[in-house]
Design an enzyme around this catalytic site. Sequence first.
Site, PDB file in Angstrom:
ATOM      1  N   CYS A 197      -4.799   2.518  -3.509  1.00 30.33           N
ATOM      2  CA  CYS A 197      -3.549   2.875  -2.800  1.00 30.33           C
ATOM      3  C   CYS A 197      -2.144   1.955  -3.229  1.00 30.33           C
ATOM      4  O   CYS A 197      -1.352   1.775  -2.435  1.00 30.33           O
ATOM      5  CB  CYS A 197      -3.519   3.212  -1.517  1.00 30.33           C
ATOM      6  N   ASP A 236       2.899  -4.142   8.283  1.00 32.42           N
ATOM      7  CA  ASP A 236       1.567  -3.201   8.032  1.00 32.42           C
ATOM      8  C   ASP A 236       0.406  -4.107   8.391  1.00 32.42           C
ATOM      9  O   ASP A 236       0.138  -5.064   7.281  1.00 32.42           O
ATOM     10  CB  ASP A 236       1.828  -2.814   6.712  1.00 32.42           C
ATOM     11  N   GLN A 273      -4.451  -4.812   7.006  1.00 33.87           N
ATOM     12  CA  GLN A 273      -5.514  -5.781   6.631  1.00 33.87           C
ATOM     13  C   GLN A 273      -5.368  -7.167   7.391  1.00 33.87           C
ATOM     14  O   GLN A 273      -6.436  -7.912   7.425  1.00 33.87           O
ATOM     15  CB  GLN A 273      -5.290  -6.119   5.176  1.00 33.87           C
ATOM     16  N   LYS A 328     -10.396  -0.368  10.322  1.00 32.81           N
ATOM     17  CA  LYS A 328     -10.697  -1.546   9.372  1.00 32.81           C
ATOM     18  C   LYS A 328     -11.036  -2.969  10.321  1.00 32.81           C
ATOM     19  O   LYS A 328     -11.098  -4.020   9.818  1.00 32.81           O
ATOM     20  CB  LYS A 328      -9.411  -1.649   8.789  1.00 32.81           C
ATOM     21  N   HIS A 332       0.845  -0.978  -0.161  1.00 31.40           N
ATOM     22  CA  HIS A 332       0.105  -0.110   0.008  1.00 31.40           C
ATOM     23  C   HIS A 332       1.199   1.207   0.209  1.00 31.40           C
ATOM     24  O   HIS A 332       2.014   1.103   0.547  1.00 31.40           O
ATOM     25  CB  HIS A 332      -0.932   0.043   1.095  1.00 31.40           C
TER      26      HIS A 332
HETATM   27  C1  LIG Z   1      -5.789   1.037   4.719  1.00 29.48           C
HETATM   28  C2  LIG Z   1      -4.453   0.326   4.556  1.00 29.48           C
HETATM   29  C3  LIG Z   1      -3.211   1.397   4.909  1.00 29.48           C
HETATM   30  C4  LIG Z   1      -3.526   2.793   5.429  1.00 29.48           C
HETATM   31  O1  LIG Z   1      -4.335   2.692   6.656  1.00 29.48           O
HETATM   32  P1  LIG Z   1      -5.331   4.201   6.985  1.00 29.48           P
HETATM   33  O2  LIG Z   1      -6.027   3.777   8.019  1.00 29.48           O
HETATM   34  O3  LIG Z   1      -5.413   4.860   5.760  1.00 29.48           O
HETATM   35  O4  LIG Z   1      -3.896   4.969   7.653  1.00 29.48           O
HETATM   36  C5  LIG Z   1      -2.088   0.682   4.941  1.00 29.48           C
HETATM   37  N1  LIG Z   1      -1.890  -0.433   4.470  1.00 29.48           N
HETATM   38  C6  LIG Z   1      -2.798  -1.211   4.269  1.00 29.48           C
HETATM   39  C7  LIG Z   1      -2.315  -2.820   3.618  1.00 29.48           C
HETATM   40  C8  LIG Z   1      -4.063  -0.798   4.239  1.00 29.48           C
HETATM   41  O5  LIG Z   1      -5.135  -1.649   3.807  1.00 29.48           O
END
Ligand SMILES: *Cc1c(COP(=O)(O)O)cnc(C)c1O
Length: 405
Positions: free
Chosen positions: A363, A199, A202, A225, A122
Amino acid sequence: MGLDVQALREEFPILQRQIDGHPLVYLDNAATTQKPQCVIDAITHYYSHYNANVHRGAHRLADEATKAFEAARDTIAGFINAAQREEVIWTTGTTEAINLVSHGLAHILEPGDEIIATQLEHHANLVTWQQACKASGASFKLAPITETGELDLAAFEALLNSNTKFVAFPHASNALGTLNPIKALTAKAKAVGAWVLVDGAQGIAHERVDVQDIGCDFYAFSAHKIYGPMGMGVLWGREELLRDWPVWQTGGEMISTVTYTSAEWNVLPYRLEAGTPNVGGAIAFGRAVQWYQQLNVAEVHAHEQALLASCTEQLSTLEGLTIHGTAPNKVAVVSFTMNEGHPADIGFLLDRQAIAIRTGHHCAEPLMAHLGVPGTARASFAAYNTLSEVDALAQALGKVKMMLA
Ligand SMILES: *Cc1c(COP(=O)(O)O)cnc(C)c1O
């Protein structure tokens, strides 16, 4: 017995909405999940009963707010099995959590150092490191993916060497759904002495997360999320790293003593939390996690995997439709393109049928370029989605095909 999805759905007021007289089919959960009533209530209750600034007031409301705010931190720490509550740093989301780490790293990086990320990234976990390398003269390497959208493990390993300072990868890809073997990747990166950031934006809502078991140094995620509010997130980091991590924002709360010419820093977690935090957001985040934890997580997982399997199977029968990301281990995300039309057209025509999906680059613009597509249409599932919603999507896509043909 399985998950009682209907009972679960009743806890989400937004899922009772109609769009042009049709029940809403919400399949954009990788962008943000909906919120159960108890999370909405937690926010309302905070603002209507004990709104106050934390850690400083000498009054009842401030005391109650501080207790609830810190109790939420305990909930999160327990949820991810952090060794200490001080390792849970509140942020505005995954993006800010990653930026907090990279800001500190910028003070440490030198020319000759190497950072590795992946082609699955992302933008939040790509641009941040790309720019940190540009600013410091370190070099930026990307671990490639295979045809199925899985990391090429041999190629990943080949990039690692004694210059590798930092390695970042997603727990799961928001664009393709690929679930990465994060424990194995972490072990390989730690073997060359690199710091590892996962990260978890997800991963957190779909997989059990035990940061000590993973063995990474940092794990970043967002509340919105995982059924929590927007504008809240967490950076988890190992205490011995965060203790000395260069402070990134200065101001109130993060200091211990200040003179006109100097300042000393507070202890963790406060040294990395400058200014008034989103108190109601943190409390609601804690509530969301408690709500999630009282579900049978194994049942939720099985249910989401059944949704994924059904969606994959039904969409595969549509001629001219290509699913991007066919790894055997995926979270419930199905990204696709159709020969008949642009993803934006697919999204528009599904919206006319009350089905909410996401279209575009998610993104992950470089990943789309790598796949040779302008973007994809993406259906992504949460615990409250049903198999009949998957059927509705498949039927609606049949209509979309005819409309675009
Ligand atoms: C949504 C997402 C982000 C960013 O999260 P924010 O809530 O917009 O800061 C980063 N990495 C992944 C894999 C995402 O799905």
